[in-house]
Design an enzyme around this catalytic site. Structure first.
Site, PDB file in Angstrom:
ATOM      1  N   GLY B 513       0.786  -1.234   0.000  1.00  0.00           N
ATOM      2  CA  GLY B 513       0.000   0.000   0.000  1.00  0.00           C
ATOM      3  C   GLY B 513       0.812   1.275   0.000  1.00  0.00           C
ATOM      4  CD  GLU B 694       1.353  -8.060   4.726  1.00  0.00           C
ATOM      5  OE1 GLU B 694       2.035  -8.766   3.970  1.00  0.00           O
ATOM      6  OE2 GLU B 694       0.120  -7.944   4.624  1.00  0.00           O
TER       7      GLU B 694
END
Lengths: 169, 734
Positions: B513, B694
């Site tokens: 993103g 992540e």
């Protein structure tokens, strides 16, 4: 439906509510004070923490009709975007949140925690139940553990509370 | 704009605003409760009714009858929608099970009805009056029991099976060998905001205020499911109370709000009750993983094999637990296999670092075990087997890879030299103390992403993109990008996100993103800069945007004046060539844990945590650090407590609320340290960024496991590592 008078953030409200309506839904759905969040509706997450007559509680675990005449402080009552409470400003400065959904509950809890420590109320982390508890990281982590932050901002939240506590001392 | 050659110098490199640890621009709204989430939009449409979702009480089988009569008569009830009266519904391309079940039931708590009433309390009470009769069918709920029926299943990043060299021979010939099996349990996203939507129809047009990570995907999926044109559906999702992959897709709240609103003839709001979420929505699937590593006596890996088994509903996907093993360490002979068995539990799907998080939980214990067998420090063993090229394709380099620097810097900062190689040597009162390390790897994908930028006559810059901010900091880094590109301070930029009427973005997922969405904003800003230059007759190649002005040679014009009363508008998107094929683009970290284990009770406490990250340019060190500590926190959960417990007879996750499914709380998490290497990767985008959202979770689980081993000498290969798995093996206490 039963009538109820609640003082919320200093303003008096007359409400006619289903007896099954929780204090949380009274705030969110009837008074449209949606800053208080519903994360689990079962007292397991702390997102709905508000301060009622000076004590923090989970607004989802109590029915609104049980609070006739009570004085409720919600996140909106602590400060506004243009005039934040010092705890709200410290959360911004220390990035003590990410998605923001647990944040109002964390902030309300944090404000109440500092009051509890000041009032000498011990916690599981207090070594000596008779001594005045101090603002330590261990005390804050213990007392804040009813407020889950799945984004994992805990380290920053403790920094924010510690800064506010220092300023108050 | 197309990005197909590595970036050279561009306006982002000024780093006047990008790269600064700016407070979030949405912070004042979030901390004061003024940020509106999906269920809270009293402002957008009047006369909202309440929908309550009913979940199936069996895991697999068939509804034989549903008696709605009592519920229909209940006070305040406006409509009840079931599969029988909902009309024809399609299944979205991204859903494995149907979102409104019946008569066939595919999993426990699959939604089978929504009851719409005037009030929340009335809807909930009426839902209890629905009587459902079922016929149960036999289901498959035990991964270990069905794993051998698993079929080869491709990963998102590659084939089911990979092989380089001759793994079997090389492993057999290796003087030092490890062959161990690890398990990871089913896990839940457990984001704080439940899935929630408000639906309102205007004729055949539907508007949905919802909580979703991927606006364009979900707009299309909702339209497809309802059988209407995508253009008739608008999604609005400006604030999202966490997702972690659990809000990537269309879910039952959105569909049932839309169906409920159509049936009731008025707007309807639906939130999934917390106890329904765990079995109704997606989860991270459990894995069984076998690791085989062979090495020379000096510690060079000659053979590395990773096999993974997971389960999902028919038509579902595997957990891609082997994918990092293809890339993380050198070794001439390699093998990975992925097998997917059919299970009748709720749908398995992406959760934060899908694949890598559970895969590294296994691989990075195996590496620790191998180092121990070799008598090597686990950091030195990792460094010895570091690689600068894709181990399967030696002519394909990593664009950047500084894992060794991460490990060395981390060792120095963490005081690794104080660790005893022999376990169980450090004791502090009742606490056995140990240190553990793990490497983290997560890919750095980029996706096409668009934005629209408006410059108005007051000099304000407004960015619109359907990108979402799920707590990641998208609002802030997008604002910083536009401010840097247009030469204005951050408070002259307005960022509007999460609306399907805005240009399509990459959305929030897969750690793509930040880089993708800001690169899309970069592209739109380049176009806007050209429009400004052209309007002023400036040479676009020489023009400078700074201090709210446009400058060319000795001419300078305030941006507001350049925009004029009508303003200027530009829209573009960033698309990508084959740089991700020519280079392996990834993010790396070295993650360190100090843990204490109570010698008598086996209680485990994490005492110190450090991550050193190599993740390209860090667009905002404050929000990026938060992403990493958030991942580290979730990693502690994965290591020590998170497990959806399967009832293997009846087929459901038993601990389906936040009391039973334990996640880390304040008391579980110490102060966390994060260090970012000062990097910029010109192959990823003009932003030279990657992603960190992540990476932070990837190595923590194994680092905790390795620290517990170092503290106690006990090796636990089945997560979560709860005290019962230590208790009977701890040394006797005098």
């Amino acid at each position: 439906m039963p009538k109820l008078t609640l003082t919320v953030n200093g303003a008096s409200h007359e409400l006619a509510l289903d007896t099954r309506t929780t204090l949380l839904d009274a705030l969110r759905e009837h008074l449209h004070l949606t800053g208080t969040k519903k994360g689990c509706d079962h007292g397991q997450c702390g997102a709905c923490t508000v301060i009622v007559d000076g004590r923090r509680i989970n607004a989802c675990l109590t029915l609104a009709v049980m609070h006739e005449g009570a004085s409720v402080t919600t996140i909106e009552g602590l400060g506004r975007p243009e005039a934040p409470h010092p705890m709200q400003a410290a959360f911004v400065k220390h990035d003590g949140y990410q998605c923001g959904y647990c944040t109002p509950g964390q902030v309300c809890s944090a404000v109440a925690v500092l009051d509890e420590i000041k009032a000498g109320i011990p916690s599981h982390a207090s070594a000596d139940l008779a001594a005045s508890p101090q603002v330590t990281a261990a005390e804050l982590r213990e007392r804040m553990s009813g407020n889950i932050c799945r984004c994992g901002a805990y380290s920053n939240i403790v920094d924010a509370i510690t800064e506010v506590a220092g300023r108050q001392a | 704009m197309r990005f197909d050659t590595p970036a050279t110098t561009n306006p982002i490199d000024q780093l006047k605003i990008i790269g600064k640890p700016t407070d979030r621009i949405d912070g004042p709204l979030k901390t004061t409760g003024a940020a509106p989430y999906a269920y809270e939009r009293h402002d957008v449409v009047p006369n909202q009714a309440y929908g309550h979702v009913v979940g199936a009480a069996i895991a697999k089988g068939r509804i034989t009858s549903m008696d709605l009569a009592a519920a229909r008569r209940a006070p305040g009830v406006l409509a009840i929608v079931t599969a029988e009266n909902a009309g024809r519904l399609a299944k979205g391309n991204l859903n494995t099970a149907t979102l409104l079940g019946g008569p066939e039931i595919e999993h426990y708590h699959q939604a089978i009805a929504v009851v719409v009433a005037e009030s929340f309390e009335q809807a909930r009470a009426a839902a209890q009056l629905i009587r459902v009769d079922y016929v149960r069918a036999a289901g498959r709920f035990d991964l270990a029991a069905v794993k051998d029926s698993g079929r080869p299943a491709p990963l998102f990043s590659g084939p089911a099976d990979t092989a380089v060299g001759d793994f079997a021979d090389a492993f057999a010939a290796a003087p030092v060998q490890l062959d161990a099996t690890y398990t990871t349990p089913d896990q839940a996203h457990a984001m704080m905001e439940p899935h929630a939507s408000i639906a309102a129809w205007d004729g055949d047009r539907l508007t949905l205020w919802t909580s979703n990570q991927m606006i364009d995907w979900t707009t299309g999926e909702l339209a497809k499911t309802l059988g209407i044109a995508k253009e008739k559906v608008r999604l609005i999702s400006p604030f999202i109370g966490g997702g972690f992959g659990g809000k990537l897709f269309l879910r039952a709240d959105a569909l049932l709000a839309a169906l409920g609103a159509r049936a009731a003839g008025r707007p309807v709001k639906v939130a999934l009750p917390r106890p329904l979420m765990f079995n109704n929505t997606t989860h991270r699937p459990a894995t069984i993983q076998r690791l085989r590593i062979g090495a020379t006596r000096e510690g060079r890996i000659t053979a590395i094999g990773h096999e993974s088994w997971s389960g999902d509903l028919p038509g579902g996907k595997p957990e891609a637990a082997v994918q990092q093993t293809r890339l993380l360490y050198a070794g001439a002979n390699r093998l990975t296999t992925t097998r997917l068995a059919e299970l009748d539990l709720a749908e398995g799907n992406a959760m934060r670092a899908p694949g890598e998080a559970p895969g590294l939980m296994a691989l990075e214990i195996a590496i620790d075990e191998m180092a121990e067998k070799l008598g090597l420090d686990p950091i030195e063993f990792r460094i010895l087997n570091d690689t600068k090229v894709d181990p399967e394709k030696p002519d394909r380099p990593f664009s950047q890879r500084n894992l060794t620097q991460c490990l060395r810097l981390g060792a120095e900062r963490f005081g690794w030299s104080r660790r005893s190689a022999r376990p169980g040597q450090h004791r502090e009162g009742r606490w056995l103390l140990g240190m553990g390390v793990a490497a983290a790897y997560r890919g750095a994908p980029v996706e096409t992403s668009g934005a629209r930028i408006r410059l108005d006559g007051s000099g304000m810059v407004t960015v619109e993109t359907d990108m979402t901010d799920i707590g990641t900091g998208s609002y802030t880094i997008i604002g910083q990008t536009a401010a840097e590109m247009m030469g204005v301070p951050l408070d002259k930029v307005v960022v509007r996100l999460g609306d399907s009427s805005f240009p399509v973005s990459a959305g929030s997922g897969g750690q793509w993103g930040a880089n993708s969405a800001t690169a899309g904003v970069y592209a739109a800003c380049v176009k806007l800069r050209e429009a400004v230059a052209q309007k002023l007759g400036f040479n676009a190649a020489e023009v400078v945007f700074a201090d709210g002005e446009v400058r060319s040679g000795n001419r300078r014009v305030p941006l507001a004046e350049a925009a004029g009363e009508s303003g200027l508008l530009a829209e573009d998107r960033m698309e990508y060539g084959d740089l991700d094929k020519r280079y392996q683009q990834g993010t790396f970290a070295a993650q360190f844990i100090e843990a204490g284990v109570d010698a008598a009770t086996g209680e485990i406490r994490v005492r110190r945590m450090l991550s050193v990250c190599d993740a390209g340019r860090i667009l905002n060190p404050k929000t990026a650090r938060s992403q990493v500590i958030g991942g580290m926190t979730m990693g502690v959960g994965a290591a020590l407590m998170e497990e959806l417990v399967v009832d293997k007879r009846l087929g459901f996750f038993v601990n389906h609320d936040l009391a039973g499914y334990e996640v880390p709380v304040h008391a579980d998490i110490p102060h966390q340290e994060v260090i970012f290497l000062d990097e910029a990767d010109p192959t990823t985008s003009p932003m030279k960024a990657k992603g960190v959202a992540e990476l932070g979770i990837c190595g923590i689980g194994a680092a905790v496991a390795n620290a517990i081993h170092n503290a106690t000498g006990l090796r636990v290969r089945d997560y979560p590592i709860t005290l019962d798995k230590l208790l009977d093996r701890l040394p006797a206490v005098g």
